[in-house]
Write a protein that holds these residues in place. Structure first.
Motif, PDB file in Angstrom:
ATOM      1  N   THR A   1       0.825  -1.211   0.000  1.00 19.95           N
ATOM      2  CA  THR A   1       0.000   0.000   0.000  1.00 19.95           C
ATOM      3  C   THR A   1       0.859   1.261   0.000  1.00 19.95           C
ATOM      4  O   THR A   1       0.387   2.336  -0.393  1.00 19.95           O
ATOM      5  CB  THR A   1      -0.947   0.032   1.215  1.00 19.95           C
ATOM      6  OG1 THR A   1      -0.185   0.087   2.425  1.00 19.95           O
ATOM      7  CG2 THR A   1      -1.872  -1.171   1.234  1.00 19.95           C
TER       8      THR A   1
ATOM      9  N   LEU B   1      -7.194  -2.234   1.647  1.00 16.63           N
ATOM     10  CA  LEU B   1      -7.753  -0.975   1.166  1.00 16.63           C
ATOM     11  C   LEU B   1      -8.965  -0.547   1.983  1.00 16.63           C
ATOM     12  O   LEU B   1      -9.192   0.647   2.191  1.00 16.63           O
ATOM     13  CB  LEU B   1      -8.129  -1.108  -0.311  1.00 16.63           C
ATOM     14  CG  LEU B   1      -6.942  -1.313  -1.257  1.00 16.63           C
ATOM     15  CD1 LEU B   1      -7.420  -1.654  -2.649  1.00 16.63           C
ATOM     16  CD2 LEU B   1      -6.070  -0.060  -1.285  1.00 16.63           C
TER      17      LEU B   1
ATOM     18  N   ARG C   1      -7.332   1.011   5.090  1.00 22.05           N
ATOM     19  CA  ARG C   1      -6.554   2.234   4.877  1.00 22.05           C
ATOM     20  C   ARG C   1      -7.383   3.361   4.274  1.00 22.05           C
ATOM     21  O   ARG C   1      -7.271   4.520   4.705  1.00 22.05           O
ATOM     22  CB  ARG C   1      -5.368   1.932   3.952  1.00 22.05           C
ATOM     23  CG  ARG C   1      -4.416   3.109   3.795  1.00 22.05           C
ATOM     24  CD  ARG C   1      -3.084   2.664   3.245  1.00 22.05           C
ATOM     25  NE  ARG C   1      -2.048   3.673   3.436  1.00 22.05           N
ATOM     26  CZ  ARG C   1      -0.751   3.425   3.426  1.00 22.05           C
ATOM     27  NH1 ARG C   1      -0.322   2.195   3.282  1.00 22.05           N
ATOM     28  NH2 ARG C   1       0.125   4.401   3.584  1.00 22.05           N
ATOM     29  N   GLN C   2      -8.242   3.043   3.305  1.00 25.23           N
ATOM     30  CA  GLN C   2      -8.961   4.099   2.585  1.00 25.23           C
ATOM     31  C   GLN C   2     -10.357   4.338   3.136  1.00 25.23           C
ATOM     32  O   GLN C   2     -10.724   5.483   3.418  1.00 25.23           O
ATOM     33  CB  GLN C   2      -9.032   3.729   1.097  1.00 25.23           C
ATOM     34  CG  GLN C   2      -7.665   3.681   0.414  1.00 25.23           C
ATOM     35  CD  GLN C   2      -7.748   3.300  -1.053  1.00 25.23           C
ATOM     36  OE1 GLN C   2      -8.829   3.066  -1.605  1.00 25.23           O
ATOM     37  NE2 GLN C   2      -6.599   3.228  -1.718  1.00 25.23           N
ATOM     38  N   ARG C   3     -11.159   3.293   3.336  1.00 20.07           N
ATOM     39  CA  ARG C   3     -12.542   3.500   3.784  1.00 20.07           C
ATOM     40  C   ARG C   3     -12.615   3.798   5.270  1.00 20.07           C
ATOM     41  O   ARG C   3     -13.431   4.610   5.709  1.00 20.07           O
ATOM     42  CB  ARG C   3     -13.398   2.285   3.449  1.00 20.07           C
ATOM     43  CG  ARG C   3     -13.715   2.176   1.961  1.00 20.07           C
ATOM     44  CD  ARG C   3     -14.558   0.959   1.661  1.00 20.07           C
ATOM     45  NE  ARG C   3     -15.842   0.968   2.342  1.00 20.07           N
ATOM     46  CZ  ARG C   3     -16.916   1.653   1.933  1.00 20.07           C
ATOM     47  NH1 ARG C   3     -16.843   2.416   0.854  1.00 20.07           N
ATOM     48  NH2 ARG C   3     -18.046   1.596   2.604  1.00 20.07           N
TER      49      ARG C   3
ATOM     50  N   GLY D   1      -9.793   4.683   7.122  1.00 20.49           N
ATOM     51  CA  GLY D   1      -8.789   5.687   7.456  1.00 20.49           C
ATOM     52  C   GLY D   1      -7.905   5.310   8.623  1.00 20.49           C
ATOM     53  O   GLY D   1      -7.519   6.173   9.421  1.00 20.49           O
TER      54      GLY D   1
END
Length: 528
Positions: free
Chosen positions: A39, A244, A247-249, A251
């Motif tokens: 990532t 993901l 990390r992304q949704r 945070g």
């Protein structure tokens, strides 16, 4: 001792179970480090999902040859060599990461190499379990292996996340190498009893062909492989997209990613301890797989809609429960469907198929996450996975009870002529075997049904081809013939017939009309 822990009373199983637990902890630390490192190197959904694909693809490529090798080579020596490979590659990965010389494709390469070691391990470990415990403890021993794997999932990712946060991914990779060193030392202390086999070892390519023929002729193995492919293809979405999601949704950072994987492991471990009681309420293996496939599909959908850590953790808890229950039940079904002589090969083919499904699933759901978004990809995987699980529920995983064999005279070929003994001791050409039946016309339909089962028995035990012929002048006369690769393979064929196979052959012989058993003969190919 509680029922869930009964197999641990056997010393060899206990030694290797604890050592394997350490190695699995290291493996999850490695997976956590590789997923998180990617990532940072290349955060695209496709490349992140490729980490999972790189770890699973070797199993797809090597499962069959690894299973054949594990059936031919002394299994302890084979496992020691495989662990040595993983230890060497894991050490190199740690050193290169520490030196800062590793890019995204280098990470994928070393992940693939570690996956090669695991691909060599998996069939051998699965085939070793029945050697370590009696049959009555086998199902729970397989479940305990699953518990160990998922206990390591509960602990390993959390350790990996904290190690990465404190000392970087190179420390996580070094810890993985140390854990495999523990397993290697345990294998050196294991004293395995070598099976007594007067026949020479099988040839490598012939062993692979025999494994393929067995699986192709085994309805139980075909059903297990189909159900496994459906389950693992759709659940691969979690393994490919979870980094993901965190990390992304959500945070969150690497520690939270490790904790999320740990929650998944907790769900699996709790379910593993409860499996003896769940089996009492869902007594069929097919029903167990269906129920927990649906649980996993619900977990996929819940993870897809989660934007907060709490519902995501609940989803992963459910997913871990569904994964352990379905995967261990499928593994047990594959174990019970295979006799000892072909077990590592058949398990290798089983793992080839489901890891291939997982690899394809990880790539496909990574592609879907790139083009449609992570949440829609998870929702789609959950919905279609539930529909497909229901669609294949008719493929049973439970072995039907053995039918009683009739007490009849069985066909027995004449002993080989003394002058041919030197020829038979060498590597002969193909052997053609015949059994001639005389069947009353009114028994023809039932005889044909019985011979369908005979065909499967012959092919499972090593026949290259099988035919049933009817005499056009005298329809009551039938000839069954099949070919094997050599005289040595014929001798192996005789030893491969278990009680169920013998019962099938006896039911066919019971159709013989007149006095005496069906006539049997063997012919050797002669080079002109």
């Amino acid at each position: 001792m509680p029922l869930a822990f009964a197999p641990l009373r056997h010393p060899a199983f206990r030694l290797l179970w604890w050592a394997n637990l350490a190695a699995n902890i290291g493996l999850w630390v490695q997976n956590t480090g590789a997923g998180w490192m990617m990532t940072g190197l290349d955060p695209s959904p496709f490349m992140v999902s490729m980490v999972q694909a790189a770890s699973m693809l070797p199993v797809f490529l090597l499962a069959l040859p690894a299973g054949a090798a594990a059936d031919i080579i002394d299994r302890r020596h084979y496992l020691i060599g495989a662990q040595g490979w993983v230890l060497t590659v894991a050490t190199m990965l740690a050193l290169l990461t520490w030196a800062g010389w590793l890019g995204p494709w280098g990470l994928l390469f070393f992940t693939f190499c570690i996956g090669m070691g695991n691909a060599l391990n998996f069939p051998a470990w699965a085939a070793t379990t029945p050697e370590l415990v009696p049959r009555e403890d086998l199902v729970q021993a397989i479940a305990l292996n699953g518990i160990g794997f998922n206990l390591s999932r509960a602990v390993g990712p959390a350790i990996g996340g904290f190690v990465i946060g404190l000392a970087g991914t190179e420390a996580a990779f070094a810890l993985n190498a140390f854990c495999f060193l523990v397993l290697l030392l345990s294998l050196l202390f294991w004293k395995r009893e070598k099976p007594d086999n007067p026949l020479p070892p099988e040839h490598f390519l012939g062993a692979m062909r025999a494994g393929l023929r067995f699986v192709a002729a085994s309805p139980a193995m075909r059903a297990t492989i189909l159900r496994a492919n459906v389950f693992f293809f759709f659940t691969a979405a979690v393994w490919g997209l979870l980094p993901l999601v965190v990390r992304q949704r959500l945070g969150l950072g690497p520690e939270a990613y490790g904790m999320m994987l740990g929650v998944m492991g907790i769900g699996a471990v709790g379910t593993g301890f409860a499996l003896p009681y769940l089996r009492a309420r869902l007594p069929t293996r097919g029903g167990m797989v269906l129920a927990f496939s649906l649980v996993s599909s619900v977990a996929l959908a819940l993870l897809g809609v989660s934007v907060h850590w709490l519902p995501a953790a609940v989803a992963l808890l459910l997913f871990g429960a569904g994964w352990l229950a379905a995967a261990s039940t499928l593994q047990a079904a594959a174990q019970f469907a295979t006799p000892a002589w072909v077990r590592a090969r058949a398990i290798g083919i089983y793992q080839l198929c489901f890891f291939g499904a997982m690899t394809l699933g990880a790539v496909l759901w990574g592609w879907a996450g790139t083009h449609f978004g992570v949440a829609p990809a998870l929702l789609l995987a959950g919905a279609i996975g539930a529909v497909c699980a229901v669609a294949v529920r008719g493929w049973g995983l439970d072995t039907p009870p053995a039918r009683e064999a009739p007490a009849v005279a069985m066909p027995r070929p004449e002993a080989p002529a003394a002058e041919l003994a030197p020829l038979l001791a060498g590597d002969t050409g193909r052997v053609l075997e015949f059994v001639r039946y005389t069947v009353r016309p009114e028994d023809r339909p039932a005889f044909l049904l019985a011979m369908r089962e005979v065909r499967s028995v012959r092919l499972r035990s090593g026949a290259l081809a099988w035919r049933l012929l009817e005499d056009v002048a005298r329809p009551e006369r039938w000839v069954e013939f099949w070919a094997v690769e050599s005289w040595t393979e014929h001798l192996r064929e005789v030893g491969r017939l278990d009680a169920v196979d013998q019962a099938v052959l006896a039911r066919a012989a019971a159709f013989q009309a007149g006095e005496g058993p069906p006539e049997a003969a063997r012919y050797l190919t002669v080079q002109s």
